[in-house]
Scaffold this motif. Structure first.
Motif, mmCIF file in Angstrom:
data_model
loop_
_atom_site.group_PDB
_atom_site.id
_atom_site.type_symbol
_atom_site.label_atom_id
_atom_site.label_comp_id
_atom_site.label_asym_id
_atom_site.label_seq_id
_atom_site.Cartn_x
_atom_site.Cartn_y
_atom_site.Cartn_z
ATOM 1 N N GLU A 25 0.821 -1.207 0.000
ATOM 2 C CA GLU A 25 0.000 0.000 0.000
ATOM 3 C C GLU A 25 0.859 1.263 0.000
ATOM 4 O O GLU A 25 0.504 2.259 -0.628
ATOM 5 C CB GLU A 25 -0.970 -0.022 1.175
ATOM 6 C CG GLU A 25 -2.059 -1.061 0.989
ATOM 7 C CD GLU A 25 -3.014 -1.179 2.156
ATOM 8 O OE1 GLU A 25 -2.683 -0.704 3.270
ATOM 9 O OE2 GLU A 25 -4.100 -1.753 1.955
ATOM 10 N N GLU A 26 1.994 1.232 0.689
ATOM 11 C CA GLU A 26 2.906 2.380 0.681
ATOM 12 C C GLU A 26 3.487 2.624 -0.702
ATOM 13 O O GLU A 26 3.947 3.724 -0.996
ATOM 14 C CB GLU A 26 4.031 2.167 1.692
ATOM 15 C CG GLU A 26 3.578 2.305 3.128
ATOM 16 C CD GLU A 26 4.653 1.950 4.145
ATOM 17 O OE1 GLU A 26 5.782 1.579 3.744
ATOM 18 O OE2 GLU A 26 4.356 2.043 5.348
ATOM 19 N N ASN A 27 3.477 1.602 -1.547
ATOM 20 C CA ASN A 27 3.974 1.720 -2.913
ATOM 21 C C ASN A 27 2.841 1.834 -3.933
ATOM 22 O O ASN A 27 3.047 1.592 -5.124
ATOM 23 C CB ASN A 27 4.876 0.524 -3.240
ATOM 24 C CG ASN A 27 6.220 0.645 -2.560
ATOM 25 O OD1 ASN A 27 7.090 1.367 -3.018
ATOM 26 N ND2 ASN A 27 6.391 -0.032 -1.437
ATOM 27 N N GLY A 28 1.656 2.160 -3.478
ATOM 28 C CA GLY A 28 0.535 2.433 -4.363
ATOM 29 C C GLY A 28 -0.205 1.228 -4.889
ATOM 30 O O GLY A 28 -0.945 1.342 -5.863
ATOM 31 N N ILE A 29 -0.024 0.072 -4.258
ATOM 32 C CA ILE A 29 -0.698 -1.143 -4.710
ATOM 33 C C ILE A 29 -1.806 -1.493 -3.708
ATOM 34 O O ILE A 29 -1.540 -1.681 -2.520
ATOM 35 C CB ILE A 29 0.295 -2.319 -4.825
ATOM 36 C CG1 ILE A 29 1.338 -2.006 -5.896
ATOM 37 C CG2 ILE A 29 -0.444 -3.617 -5.141
ATOM 38 C CD1 ILE A 29 2.428 -3.037 -6.015
ATOM 39 N N ALA A 30 -3.023 -1.575 -4.205
ATOM 40 C CA ALA A 30 -4.141 -1.983 -3.351
ATOM 41 C C ALA A 30 -3.981 -3.455 -2.999
ATOM 42 O O ALA A 30 -3.699 -4.278 -3.875
ATOM 43 C CB ALA A 30 -5.460 -1.746 -4.063
ATOM 44 N N ALA A 31 -4.123 -3.782 -1.731
ATOM 45 C CA ALA A 31 -3.962 -5.169 -1.281
ATOM 46 C C ALA A 31 -5.058 -5.505 -0.276
ATOM 47 O O ALA A 31 -5.503 -4.643 0.483
ATOM 48 C CB ALA A 31 -2.592 -5.367 -0.641
ATOM 49 N N VAL A 32 -5.476 -6.768 -0.289
ATOM 50 C CA VAL A 32 -6.526 -7.247 0.599
ATOM 51 C C VAL A 32 -6.057 -8.543 1.251
ATOM 52 O O VAL A 32 -5.487 -9.407 0.589
ATOM 53 C CB VAL A 32 -7.838 -7.507 -0.176
ATOM 54 C CG1 VAL A 32 -8.894 -8.138 0.717
ATOM 55 C CG2 VAL A 32 -8.352 -6.234 -0.792
ATOM 56 N N ILE A 33 -6.304 -8.651 2.549
ATOM 57 C CA ILE A 33 -5.991 -9.880 3.281
ATOM 58 C C ILE A 33 -7.289 -10.626 3.544
ATOM 59 O O ILE A 33 -8.267 -10.044 4.002
ATOM 60 C CB ILE A 33 -5.285 -9.565 4.614
ATOM 61 C CG1 ILE A 33 -3.896 -9.007 4.341
ATOM 62 C CG2 ILE A 33 -5.210 -10.811 5.493
ATOM 63 C CD1 ILE A 33 -3.169 -8.540 5.583
ATOM 64 N N LEU A 34 -7.275 -11.916 3.235
ATOM 65 C CA LEU A 34 -8.410 -12.778 3.528
ATOM 66 C C LEU A 34 -7.937 -13.808 4.559
ATOM 67 O O LEU A 34 -7.152 -14.705 4.239
ATOM 68 C CB LEU A 34 -8.904 -13.459 2.259
ATOM 69 C CG LEU A 34 -10.163 -14.310 2.375
ATOM 70 C CD1 LEU A 34 -11.327 -13.469 2.882
ATOM 71 C CD2 LEU A 34 -10.507 -14.904 1.031
ATOM 72 N N ASN A 35 -8.372 -13.633 5.789
ATOM 73 C CA ASN A 35 -7.922 -14.491 6.882
ATOM 74 C C ASN A 35 -8.848 -15.692 6.989
ATOM 75 O O ASN A 35 -10.006 -15.570 7.360
ATOM 76 C CB ASN A 35 -7.903 -13.699 8.195
ATOM 77 C CG ASN A 35 -7.241 -14.459 9.316
ATOM 78 O OD1 ASN A 35 -7.150 -15.676 9.297
ATOM 79 N ND2 ASN A 35 -6.794 -13.727 10.321
ATOM 80 N N LYS A 36 -8.304 -16.859 6.673
ATOM 81 C CA LYS A 36 -9.069 -18.102 6.727
ATOM 82 C C LYS A 36 -8.673 -18.955 7.931
ATOM 83 O O LYS A 36 -8.967 -20.147 7.961
ATOM 84 C CB LYS A 36 -8.862 -18.901 5.438
ATOM 85 C CG LYS A 36 -9.451 -18.226 4.218
ATOM 86 C CD LYS A 36 -9.306 -19.100 3.006
ATOM 87 C CE LYS A 36 -10.035 -18.503 1.819
ATOM 88 N NZ LYS A 36 -9.971 -19.382 0.655
#
Length: 74
Positions: A25-36
């Motif tokens: 995210e600090e480098n401009g990339i959207a990221a999502v965590i899916l905790n299973k």
């Protein structure tokens, strides 16, 4: 997960996934965590997703300096 998102890594430790997500995210990339993981016993995987068009750049960033015990999905 919506179309257009790809899983790039899986983790067993939540803090590792959060560190990588923050770096992306600090480098401009959207990221999502899916905790299973099971909330009581903490077994299972934590998956990190990015948008498909940012997958290559995300992998370059991750491979350039993050030293974790992640399980590589690729």
């Amino acid at each position: 997960m919506e179309n257009g998102w790809v899983k790039i890594r899986t983790y067993t430790k939540a803090y590792e996934a959060e560190i990588v997500k923050q770096m992306l995210e600090e480098n401009g990339i959207a990221a999502v965590i899916l905790n299973k993981q099971d909330s009581s016993y903490l077994f299972g995987k934590i998956e990190l997703y990015v948008k498909q068009e940012e997958e290559t750049f995300a992998n370059v960033l991750i491979n350039s300096g993050i030293d974790t015990e992640e399980d590589h999905v690729n």
